[in-house]
Design a protein around this motif. Structure first.
Motif, PDB file in Angstrom:
ATOM      1  N   GLY A 321      57.161  84.225  11.464  1.00 52.72           N
ATOM      2  CA  GLY A 321      56.426  83.914  12.687  1.00 52.72           C
ATOM      3  C   GLY A 321      55.844  85.164  13.318  1.00 52.72           C
ATOM      4  N   HIS A 322      54.789  85.002  14.107  1.00 49.87           N
ATOM      5  CA  HIS A 322      54.151  86.114  14.808  1.00 49.87           C
ATOM      6  C   HIS A 322      54.107  85.818  16.296  1.00 49.87           C
ATOM      7  N   LEU A 323      54.106  86.866  17.093  1.00 52.19           N
ATOM      8  CA  LEU A 323      53.972  86.749  18.546  1.00 52.19           C
ATOM      9  C   LEU A 323      54.983  85.762  19.121  1.00 52.19           C
ATOM     10  N   MET A 324      56.263  86.006  18.825  1.00 47.76           N
ATOM     11  CA  MET A 324      57.376  85.228  19.365  1.00 47.76           C
ATOM     12  C   MET A 324      57.479  83.820  18.780  1.00 47.76           C
ATOM     13  N   GLN A 325      56.642  83.517  17.776  1.00 49.71           N
ATOM     14  CA  GLN A 325      56.721  82.205  17.144  1.00 49.71           C
ATOM     15  C   GLN A 325      57.830  82.207  16.096  1.00 49.71           C
ATOM     16  N   PRO A 326      58.539  81.073  15.914  1.00 47.42           N
ATOM     17  CA  PRO A 326      59.599  81.024  14.898  1.00 47.42           C
ATOM     18  C   PRO A 326      59.014  81.047  13.488  1.00 47.42           C
ATOM     19  N   ASP A 327      59.858  81.382  12.511  1.00 49.50           N
ATOM     20  CA  ASP A 327      59.437  81.335  11.111  1.00 49.50           C
ATOM     21  C   ASP A 327      59.066  79.908  10.731  1.00 49.50           C
ATOM     22  N   PHE A 328      58.112  79.792   9.787  1.00 47.99           N
ATOM     23  CA  PHE A 328      57.669  78.469   9.330  1.00 47.99           C
ATOM     24  C   PHE A 328      58.131  78.253   7.894  1.00 47.99           C
ATOM     25  N   LYS A 329      58.872  77.162   7.670  1.00 48.39           N
ATOM     26  CA  LYS A 329      59.363  76.851   6.326  1.00 48.39           C
ATOM     27  C   LYS A 329      58.308  75.995   5.616  1.00 48.39           C
ATOM     28  N   ALA A 330      57.532  76.624   4.715  1.00 53.18           N
ATOM     29  CA  ALA A 330      56.448  75.927   4.012  1.00 53.18           C
ATOM     30  C   ALA A 330      56.978  75.083   2.864  1.00 53.18           C
ATOM     31  N   VAL A 331      58.030  75.566   2.187  1.00 48.68           N
ATOM     32  CA  VAL A 331      58.657  74.832   1.093  1.00 48.68           C
ATOM     33  C   VAL A 331      60.146  74.772   1.392  1.00 48.68           C
ATOM     34  N   ASP A 332      60.697  73.553   1.355  1.00 45.71           N
ATOM     35  CA  ASP A 332      62.044  73.337   1.889  1.00 45.71           C
ATOM     36  C   ASP A 332      62.987  72.738   0.840  1.00 45.71           C
ATOM     37  N   GLY A 333      63.562  73.606  -0.008  1.00 41.82           N
ATOM     38  CA  GLY A 333      64.625  73.195  -0.921  1.00 41.82           C
ATOM     39  C   GLY A 333      64.197  72.197  -1.985  1.00 41.82           C
ATOM     40  N   ILE A 334      63.209  72.564  -2.805  1.00 40.65           N
ATOM     41  CA  ILE A 334      62.701  71.628  -3.815  1.00 40.65           C
ATOM     42  C   ILE A 334      63.221  71.995  -5.206  1.00 40.65           C
ATOM     43  N   ASP A 335      63.345  70.974  -6.067  1.00 38.95           N
ATOM     44  CA  ASP A 335      63.768  71.132  -7.459  1.00 38.95           C
ATOM     45  C   ASP A 335      62.706  70.515  -8.366  1.00 38.95           C
ATOM     46  N   PHE A 336      62.293  71.239  -9.392  1.00 42.99           N
ATOM     47  CA  PHE A 336      61.383  70.674 -10.388  1.00 42.99           C
ATOM     48  C   PHE A 336      61.372  71.546 -11.637  1.00 42.99           C
ATOM     49  N   GLU A 337      60.801  71.007 -12.711  1.00 42.44           N
ATOM     50  CA  GLU A 337      60.676  71.722 -13.979  1.00 42.44           C
ATOM     51  C   GLU A 337      59.294  71.477 -14.556  1.00 42.44           C
ATOM     52  N   ILE A 338      58.788  72.453 -15.299  1.00 40.37           N
ATOM     53  CA  ILE A 338      57.546  72.277 -16.065  1.00 40.37           C
ATOM     54  C   ILE A 338      57.836  72.732 -17.496  1.00 40.37           C
ATOM     55  N   HIS A 339      57.682  71.812 -18.446  1.00 35.39           N
ATOM     56  CA  HIS A 339      57.867  72.146 -19.855  1.00 35.39           C
ATOM     57  C   HIS A 339      56.611  72.822 -20.395  1.00 35.39           C
ATOM     58  N   ARG A 340      56.779  73.605 -21.428  1.00 32.70           N
ATOM     59  CA  ARG A 340      55.617  74.163 -22.122  1.00 32.70           C
ATOM     60  C   ARG A 340      54.805  73.010 -22.709  1.00 32.70           C
TER      61      ARG A 340
END
Length: 583
Positions: A321-340
């Protein structure tokens, strides 16, 4: 006898003008350039009936926007026009020949009789003034002086276009609104003087499908409750099926077909209209690519049996966060896989965390928590020297190649850049033959190597961007909205090319988009993100045909179908869904 005949013709013309709010007759527009005169529109004629939505559809460069701007004579000084544009007032008591109006008469007409809604609200809204002041500006220009009355009008129109808490937010600045809300504000600016005609130039192109549905409802409101006619310009045939009563099809500066919306969709007369409709992606449509002999091109290996290229476990990404603003959680605990050799489609609205996830995989965004393993390297806490050797194995295709290419470098220099950075070649001259092969692979002639990015069309630039992304023969490709800004016919060709190359080369791919119809054509599996979380994932057919999450159902219901009758039922289903499910 001749005099009576002329009087009858004049009376017929007046009667026709009473039925039509605007008439464009034999309109031609050309622009003077250093290379001479370029004709953008030639002998265009059509009418805009009262209380009707007319859709103008065609590819980029067909003359749609030039035609719309001519209706309010909003053209640069280099433009030369001929023909006539007749615009009536709401009552039909007065008709203006727009092309013959003086500057002062044009100022009186614009906003009061006809108003424009532009594609990009940020280009219209002034960042240093409140949105209330900017809405009031149009009223002040047409003589309203009382401050209380001005403010009341601004608040009233904001309420009508669906801005919540209008009494407070009238004093907000443009940056305090989302993209969809800014588009609503621009529509409010157009509606505040209650004009008879709204000209909407690609008003939904850059918007998510859910926001797009809301904006189209708002334009219907302009017709049904404000009694205005709407001319909407778009290259999206789903939008046309959703909102238009009449359709005008343009191609290379000419009108090739016009008629009621159902006639255009079910009985198209012109080859170009048929090609345009055939190129529209449909949900459930399988994209089959074939070689020159007509045989289907398929992957050599089954992706299920391939090792993992990417594995995320409880992945979190924070923006400080900037200027007294709280941090922003853009990605929140995700699980995934990509195979070749697998294509994973990542779907969601703006702000859902899609692009942040893609950038983290490419090493362009730091991981805040959890684990992200990319090609055998743990990205949480990774040092650049540990990851540098893997960068050559990761390709990136950006949404807008125009901004990702260096405008001062030729296409050859832009495509060769990653080859030089990773020391595959010592110079552009050495890489020239290989770059030519890359361009031919993406179906661009070798002669394009000497051109600059601005000399290519949008579709050609996207092909060159794909060539650059594949230049190092990556085992993992991240494609971030690579077709969202393209015409449907160009998009169809780029998607075919993408699927062909993926089958032949076998790279793993994260395909990021907000268009479920596009991802359904390409992806093996689909992952739906909403507010930083994965709300649904599974095989593409299962997610599309049997969505489990309310948000996925809302996304699917918001996607307009390129069929007027089906779309009416589809829209009713969306409204039922929104009424019963608070998402």
């Amino acid at each position: 006898m001749t005099e009576q005949h002329d009087q009858k013709n004049n009376q017929d013309q007046r009667n026709q003008q009473r039925d039509n709010l605007a008439s464009i007759k034999d309109l031609s527009v050309s622009f003077m350039t250093d290379a001479g005169s370029i004709k953008a529109v030639e002998n265009v004629s059509f009418t805009i009936p009262r209380k009707t939505v007319v859709g103008v559809v065609g590819e980029s460069g067909s003359g749609k926007s030039v035609t719309a701007r001519s209706i309010i004579k909003l053209l640069p000084e280099t433009a030369a026009t001929s023909g006539a544009v007749y615009l009536s007032n709401r009552e039909g008591s007065n008709t203006l020949d727009v092309l013959s109006l003086s500057g002062e008469q044009l100022r009186e007409m614009r906003g009061a009789e006809a108003a424009m809604v532009f594609q990009e609200p940020n280009s219209v809204l002034n960042p240093v003034y409140t949105i209330g002041w900017q809405i009031e500006e149009g009223l002040r220009a047409h003589g309203m002086k009382d401050k209380k009355e001005l403010r009341a009008k601004a608040i009233d129109i904001l309420k009508k276009v669906g801005i919540p808490d209008a009494e407070t937010r009238v004093d907000y600045y443009p940056h305090q609104f989302s993209g969809g809300q800014k588009q609503r504000i621009v529509i409010a600016m157009a509606l505040v003087l209650n004009p008879g005609l709204i000209l909407a130039d690609e008003p939904t192109t850059a918007l998510d499908v859910t926001v797009q549905a809301e904006i189209l409802d708002l334009l219907r409101l302009a017709r049904d409750e404000f009694g205005a006619s709407v001319l909407i310009i778009t290259h999206n045939m789903g939008v046309i099926a959703d909102i238009a009563d009449e359709v005008v099809v343009m191609y290379r500066g000419h009108v090739v077909e016009q008629g009621p919306v159902e006639q255009i969709f079910y009985k198209p007369q012109h080859d170009y209209t048929r090609r345009l409709l055939a190129a529209v992606p449909h949900i459930g449509q399988q994209l089959v690519v074939k070689d020159r002999e007509g045989k289907p091109i398929e992957r050599k290996t089954d992706w299920h049996d391939q090792p993992l290229a990417v594995k995320a476990t409880n992945l979190s990404i924070m923006y400080p966060g900037h200027l007294m603003q709280p941090d922003f959680k853009a990605v929140d605990g995700i699980d995934f896989e990509i195979h070749r050799s697998e294509v994973l489609g990542l779907v969601g609205e703006s702000g859902s965390g899609k692009s942040t996830t893609g950038r983290a995989i490419a090493g362009l965004q730091k991981v805040s928590g959890g684990s992200l393993n990319v090609l055998g390297v743990e990205m949480n806490g990774v040092k650049e020297r540990e990851f540098k050797s893997k960068r050559a194995d990761i390709g990136f295709v950006f949404q807008d190649p125009g901004s990702s290419f260096d405008p001062l470098m030729t296409i050859a220099e832009n495509v060769a850049e990653p080859l030089l950075v990773h020391h595959k070649f010592g110079s552009v001259a050495e890489a020239r033959n290989y770059v030519g092969d890359l361009l031919e692979m993406v179906q661009l002639p070798r002669v394009y190597m000497n051109r600059y990015p601005h000399e290519l069309s949008g579709g050609q630039r996207q092909r060159a961007s794909l060539a650059r992304g594949l230049a190092l023969k990556p085992s993992l490709l991240i494609a971030d909205e690579p077709t969202s800004a393209l015409d449907v016919s160009v998009q169809a060709k780029v998607l075919e090319l993408f699927k062909t190359l993926q089958a032949e080369i076998g790279f793993a791919c994260l395909f990021i988009t907000h268009d479920l119809a596009v991802v359904d054509m390409l992806a093996d599996r689909i992952m739906v993100m909403h507010k930083g979380r994965i709300v649904e994932h599974g095989d593409a057919d299962d997610v599309i045909q049997n969505p489990q999450n309310p948000y996925t159902r809302k996304l699917l219901a918001s996607l307009p179908l390129p069929d007027p009758v089906e779309q009416r039922e589809h829209r009713a289903h969306l409204h039922e869904l929104l009424a019963t499910e608070k998402i």
